[in-house]
Design a protein around this motif. Structure first.
Motif, PDB file in Angstrom:
ATOM      1  N   MET A   1       4.827   7.715  -0.087  1.00 19.62           N
ATOM      2  CA  MET A   1       4.170   6.476  -0.479  1.00 19.62           C
ATOM      3  C   MET A   1       4.993   5.341   0.119  1.00 19.62           C
ATOM      4  SD  MET A   1       3.412   4.859  -4.203  1.00 19.62           S
ATOM      5  CE  MET A   1       1.752   4.306  -4.552  1.00 19.62           C
TER       6      MET A   1
ATOM      7  N   GLY B   1       3.831   1.910  -0.061  1.00 21.23           N
ATOM      8  CA  GLY B   1       3.572   0.624  -0.698  1.00 21.23           C
ATOM      9  C   GLY B   1       2.428   0.724  -1.677  1.00 21.23           C
ATOM     10  N   HIS B   2       2.386  -0.240  -2.581  1.00 25.58           N
ATOM     11  CA  HIS B   2       1.244  -0.311  -3.493  1.00 25.58           C
ATOM     12  C   HIS B   2       1.171  -1.706  -4.068  1.00 25.58           C
ATOM     13  CE1 HIS B   2       4.530   0.736  -6.299  1.00 25.58           C
ATOM     14  NE2 HIS B   2       3.873  -0.049  -7.134  1.00 25.58           N
TER      15      HIS B   2
ATOM     16  N   HIS C   1       7.306  -0.813   0.001  1.00 21.75           N
ATOM     17  CA  HIS C   1       8.614  -0.421  -0.520  1.00 21.75           C
ATOM     18  C   HIS C   1       9.164   0.710   0.336  1.00 21.75           C
ATOM     19  CE1 HIS C   1       6.619   2.992  -2.395  1.00 21.75           C
ATOM     20  NE2 HIS C   1       5.853   2.201  -3.098  1.00 21.75           N
TER      21      HIS C   1
HETATM   22 CU   LIG Z   1       4.341   2.780  -4.483  1.00 27.43          CU
END
Ligand SMILES: [Cu+2]
Length: 123
Positions: free
Chosen positions: A61, A63-64, A69
């Motif tokens: 993952m 980013g969100h 990140h």
């Molecule tokens: Cu995330």
């Protein structure tokens, strides 16, 4: 005799190398740069059969919530589908909304090593 044998040898050599093309990623689901709804699995289909022991992928993952990140590894299992040429990655828990990258590495049955990566998003 030598002048005839050499061109034939070269022709056979180039035929052999053409027959051993490197495996390619034929299709991916989710497809590169797509935005999808909670995929249960990530499937990468290659142009050649894979050696399961040396083929895999890391899902990160990246980013969100509109932010980026440092890559966080997603816990997942990887296996080769019955067709022998599709790498299937199943996350241990459903992928939440965010951006992901898939870094894959495979060794085809003829021992060629290829790697690559792509990104997708979950909404
Ligand atoms: Cu995330």
């Amino acid at each position: 005799m030598r002048s005839v044998a050499l061109p034939i040898a070269l022709a056979l050599l180039s035929f052999a190398s053409a027959a051993q093309a490197h495996p390619k990623l034929v299709s991916a689901s989710p497809s590169p740069n797509a935005t999808v709804t909670k995929p249960a699995r990530i499937a990468l289909q290659f142009s050649e059969k894979l050696m399961p022991k040396f083929s895999g992928a890391d899902v990160m993952m990246t980013g969100h919530g509109g932010t980026t990140h440092p890559p966080m590894k997603v816990a997942a299992t990887a296996e080769i589908a019955p067709d022998g040429r599709t790498l299937v990655i199943v996350p241990k828990s459903p992928l939440g909304a965010g951006r992901y990258s898939v870094a894959w590495h495979i060794v085809s049955a003829d021992t060629h090593r290829v790697s690559g990566n792509f990104a997708f998003a979950v909404k």
